[in-house]
Design a protein around this motif. Structure first.
Motif, PDB file in Angstrom:
ATOM      1  N   ILE A  92       9.534  14.485 -13.699  1.00 27.71           N
ATOM      2  CA  ILE A  92      10.208  15.493 -14.522  1.00 27.71           C
ATOM      3  C   ILE A  92      10.178  16.888 -13.906  1.00 27.71           C
ATOM      4  CG2 ILE A  92       9.814  14.187 -16.635  1.00 27.71           C
ATOM      5  CD1 ILE A  92       7.475  15.956 -17.270  1.00 27.71           C
ATOM      6  N   PHE A  93       9.321  17.133 -12.909  1.00 26.12           N
ATOM      7  CA  PHE A  93       9.253  18.456 -12.296  1.00 26.12           C
ATOM      8  C   PHE A  93      10.011  18.544 -10.970  1.00 26.12           C
ATOM      9  CE2 PHE A  93       5.155  18.659 -14.776  1.00 26.12           C
ATOM     10  CZ  PHE A  93       5.645  19.539 -15.733  1.00 26.12           C
ATOM     11  N   SER A  94      10.468  17.426 -10.430  1.00 27.56           N
ATOM     12  CA  SER A  94      11.161  17.429  -9.141  1.00 27.56           C
ATOM     13  C   SER A  94      12.417  18.295  -9.120  1.00 27.56           C
ATOM     14  CB  SER A  94      11.503  15.996  -8.727  1.00 27.56           C
ATOM     15  OG  SER A  94      10.328  15.272  -8.441  1.00 27.56           O
ATOM     16  N   PRO A  95      13.216  18.317 -10.191  1.00 28.51           N
ATOM     17  CA  PRO A  95      14.415  19.169 -10.150  1.00 28.51           C
ATOM     18  C   PRO A  95      14.123  20.644  -9.920  1.00 28.51           C
ATOM     19  CG  PRO A  95      14.603  17.564 -11.924  1.00 28.51           C
ATOM     20  CD  PRO A  95      13.200  17.469 -11.410  1.00 28.51           C
ATOM     21  N   LEU A  96      12.909  21.089 -10.211  1.00 26.59           N
ATOM     22  CA  LEU A  96      12.555  22.489  -9.994  1.00 26.59           C
ATOM     23  C   LEU A  96      12.565  22.841  -8.506  1.00 26.59           C
ATOM     24  CD1 LEU A  96       9.632  22.877 -12.570  1.00 26.59           C
ATOM     25  CD2 LEU A  96      12.044  23.507 -12.862  1.00 26.59           C
ATOM     26  N   ARG A  98      14.703  21.268  -6.305  1.00 27.57           N
ATOM     27  CA  ARG A  98      15.953  20.686  -5.805  1.00 27.57           C
ATOM     28  C   ARG A  98      15.753  19.270  -5.270  1.00 27.57           C
ATOM     29  NH1 ARG A  98      20.092  24.213  -4.685  1.00 27.57           N
ATOM     30  NH2 ARG A  98      20.772  22.881  -2.945  1.00 27.57           N
ATOM     31  N   THR A  99      15.010  18.470  -6.040  1.00 23.38           N
ATOM     32  CA  THR A  99      14.690  17.105  -5.622  1.00 23.38           C
ATOM     33  C   THR A  99      14.881  16.133  -6.786  1.00 23.38           C
ATOM     34  OG1 THR A  99      13.065  17.906  -4.008  1.00 23.38           O
ATOM     35  CG2 THR A  99      12.883  15.598  -4.689  1.00 23.38           C
ATOM     36  N   GLY A 100      15.411  14.966  -6.488  1.00 20.98           N
ATOM     37  CA  GLY A 100      15.455  13.867  -7.444  1.00 20.98           C
ATOM     38  C   GLY A 100      14.471  12.801  -7.022  1.00 20.98           C
ATOM     39  N   ASN A 101      13.524  12.482  -7.908  1.00 18.94           N
ATOM     40  CA  ASN A 101      12.440  11.569  -7.555  1.00 18.94           C
ATOM     41  C   ASN A 101      12.368  10.463  -8.609  1.00 18.94           C
ATOM     42  OD1 ASN A 101       9.963  10.315  -6.922  1.00 18.94           O
ATOM     43  ND2 ASN A 101       9.149  12.223  -6.082  1.00 18.94           N
ATOM     44  N   PHE A 102      12.587   9.220  -8.182  1.00 21.96           N
ATOM     45  CA  PHE A 102      12.641   8.094  -9.112  1.00 21.96           C
ATOM     46  C   PHE A 102      11.763   6.955  -8.606  1.00 21.96           C
ATOM     47  CE2 PHE A 102      16.642  10.371  -9.030  1.00 21.96           C
ATOM     48  CZ  PHE A 102      16.825  10.689 -10.374  1.00 21.96           C
ATOM     49  N   ALA A 103      11.361   6.074  -9.531  1.00 22.27           N
ATOM     50  CA  ALA A 103      10.512   4.939  -9.143  1.00 22.27           C
ATOM     51  C   ALA A 103      10.725   3.796 -10.113  1.00 22.27           C
ATOM     52  CB  ALA A 103       9.045   5.348  -9.125  1.00 22.27           C
ATOM     53  N   ASP A 199       3.483   8.946 -16.947  1.00 23.11           N
ATOM     54  CA  ASP A 199       2.580   8.640 -15.838  1.00 23.11           C
ATOM     55  C   ASP A 199       2.107   9.948 -15.209  1.00 23.11           C
ATOM     56  OD1 ASP A 199       1.185   7.430 -13.822  1.00 23.11           O
ATOM     57  OD2 ASP A 199       2.927   6.671 -12.747  1.00 23.11           O
ATOM     58  N   PHE A 200       0.777  10.121 -15.123  1.00 17.86           N
ATOM     59  CA  PHE A 200       0.178  11.319 -14.526  1.00 17.86           C
ATOM     60  C   PHE A 200      -0.628  10.880 -13.313  1.00 17.86           C
ATOM     61  CE2 PHE A 200       0.362  11.389 -19.116  1.00 17.86           C
ATOM     62  CZ  PHE A 200       0.969  12.596 -19.426  1.00 17.86           C
ATOM     63  N   PHE A 201      -0.380  11.497 -12.129  1.00 15.66           N
ATOM     64  CA  PHE A 201      -1.085  11.046 -10.928  1.00 15.66           C
ATOM     65  C   PHE A 201      -1.371  12.215  -9.998  1.00 15.66           C
ATOM     66  CE2 PHE A 201       3.444  10.638 -10.168  1.00 15.66           C
ATOM     67  CZ  PHE A 201       3.630  11.217  -8.923  1.00 15.66           C
ATOM     68  N   LEU A 202      -2.394  12.030  -9.145  1.00 15.19           N
ATOM     69  CA  LEU A 202      -2.834  13.068  -8.213  1.00 15.19           C
ATOM     70  C   LEU A 202      -3.617  12.406  -7.101  1.00 15.19           C
ATOM     71  CD1 LEU A 202      -3.308  16.160  -7.579  1.00 15.19           C
ATOM     72  CD2 LEU A 202      -5.419  15.934  -8.902  1.00 15.19           C
ATOM     73  N   PHE A 237       8.380  10.470 -16.413  1.00 13.27           N
ATOM     74  CA  PHE A 237       8.809   9.977 -17.733  1.00 13.27           C
ATOM     75  C   PHE A 237       9.717   8.775 -17.501  1.00 13.27           C
ATOM     76  CE2 PHE A 237      12.321   9.826 -20.767  1.00 13.27           C
ATOM     77  CZ  PHE A 237      11.639   9.643 -21.960  1.00 13.27           C
ATOM     78  N   GLY A 238       9.511   7.714 -18.279  1.00 12.22           N
ATOM     79  CA  GLY A 238      10.314   6.530 -18.025  1.00 12.22           C
ATOM     80  C   GLY A 238      10.491   5.628 -19.224  1.00 12.22           C
ATOM     81  N   ILE A 239      11.218   4.540 -18.980  1.00 11.07           N
ATOM     82  CA  ILE A 239      11.503   3.536 -19.983  1.00 11.07           C
ATOM     83  C   ILE A 239      10.879   2.216 -19.527  1.00 11.07           C
ATOM     84  CG2 ILE A 239      13.306   2.282 -21.216  1.00 11.07           C
ATOM     85  CD1 ILE A 239      13.211   5.232 -21.850  1.00 11.07           C
ATOM     86  N   ALA A 240      10.163   1.576 -20.445  1.00 10.52           N
ATOM     87  CA  ALA A 240       9.520   0.293 -20.141  1.00 10.52           C
ATOM     88  C   ALA A 240      10.261  -0.843 -20.856  1.00 10.52           C
ATOM     89  CB  ALA A 240       8.060   0.328 -20.596  1.00 10.52           C
ATOM     90  N   PHE A 241      10.313  -1.992 -20.194  1.00 17.22           N
ATOM     91  CA  PHE A 241      10.949  -3.158 -20.808  1.00 17.22           C
ATOM     92  C   PHE A 241      10.400  -4.444 -20.207  1.00 17.22           C
ATOM     93  CE2 PHE A 241      13.474  -1.653 -17.252  1.00 17.22           C
ATOM     94  CZ  PHE A 241      13.730  -2.803 -16.533  1.00 17.22           C
TER      95      PHE A 241
END
Length: 241
Positions: A92-96, A98-103, A199-202, A237-241
């Motif tokens: 959710i912070f990647s657009p700040l 200029r990046t699109g980050n998906f997984a 999801d929170f990671f470091l 942030f995501g959708i689970a199924f």
């Protein structure tokens, strides 16, 4: 014709019907009085076959509807109680920057999952613009006793490949940068209502690579942001199924 006698609980014997051209004759024998009762039905064997065929089709349709209804109910119950196994998410912070980050993450069993991340960027830093992509596969070990993957606390070693086109903002000179590296992150993933994922990671990372200027260019580029030691962190942030 030899008759076959079947004794019933009403003390009557039923003799198998005798087919004639357009009549079916059934005889009932009372053993006590030895009196024969004769019943005649005026329809042909073809009529009876048609009626029997229609009745069979009707019963098959009812059985099919019942089977489909039962399968639907069982499927709904399974879906209601089975935990989601796949999560599609975005940082959710990647657009700040200029990046699109998906997984996309897929649980392999109760304690392990595999995730593949992908990002594209047009980020600018220290006078250099980076236009390119990165791919990050990782394997997650979920450590929570009370939760199954992909939920709970985890540790995840990962690899990362990056490829960029470089542009000097001041002079307009160009070049390329390809890096390969990896690291390990620790994080926690929450599944709300088994459908919404946070999801929170470091964790630390290292990427090795060398920038190359285009032919005829003597431009030097600052690539410390995408090569060498660094810190990989984010909230998705995501959708689970």
């Amino acid at each position: 014709m030899k008759a076959i006698q079947v004794t019933t609980t009403l003390s009557f014997s039923f003799l198998l019907p005798v087919w004639q051209e357009k009549t079916v004759i059934c005889r009932l024998l009372n053993p006590a009085t030895n009196y024969m009762h004769t019943l005649a039905f005026d329809f042909s064997p073809d009529d009876l076959s048609l009626k029997f065929y229609s009745l069979t089709i009707h019963m098959m349709k009812k059985l099919m509807r019942s089977a489909l209804l039962a399968a639907g109910v069982l499927g709904s119950l399974y879906t209601a109680h089975a935990q989601s196994q796949t999560v599609i998410k975005a940082n959710i912070f990647s657009p700040l920057v200029r990046t699109g980050n998906f997984a996309i993450e897929r649980a392999l069993n109760e304690n392990h999952s595999f995730q593949v991340g992908f990002y594209f960027t047009g980020f600018k830093a220290d006078g250099t613009r980076f236009n390119g992509i990165g791919v990050t596969p990782e394997y997650r070990f979920y450590l929570s006793d009370s939760k199954d993957a992909p939920a709970g606390f985890y540790v995840a070693p990962f690899l990362r490949y990056q490829n960029f086109k470089l542009t000097s903002v001041g002079s307009g000179g160009g070049g390329t940068l390809s890096t390969f590296g990896g690291g390990v992150t620790a994080g926690y993933q929450v599944l709300l209502k088994d459908r919404i994922a946070f999801d929170f990671f470091l964790g630390p990372s290292y990427n090795a690579g060398t920038a190359k200027a285009n032919d005829g260019s003597t431009e030097s580029f600052s690539t410390n942001l995408f090569s060498g030691f660094g810190l990989r962190t984010g909230i998705t942030f995501g959708i689970a199924f």
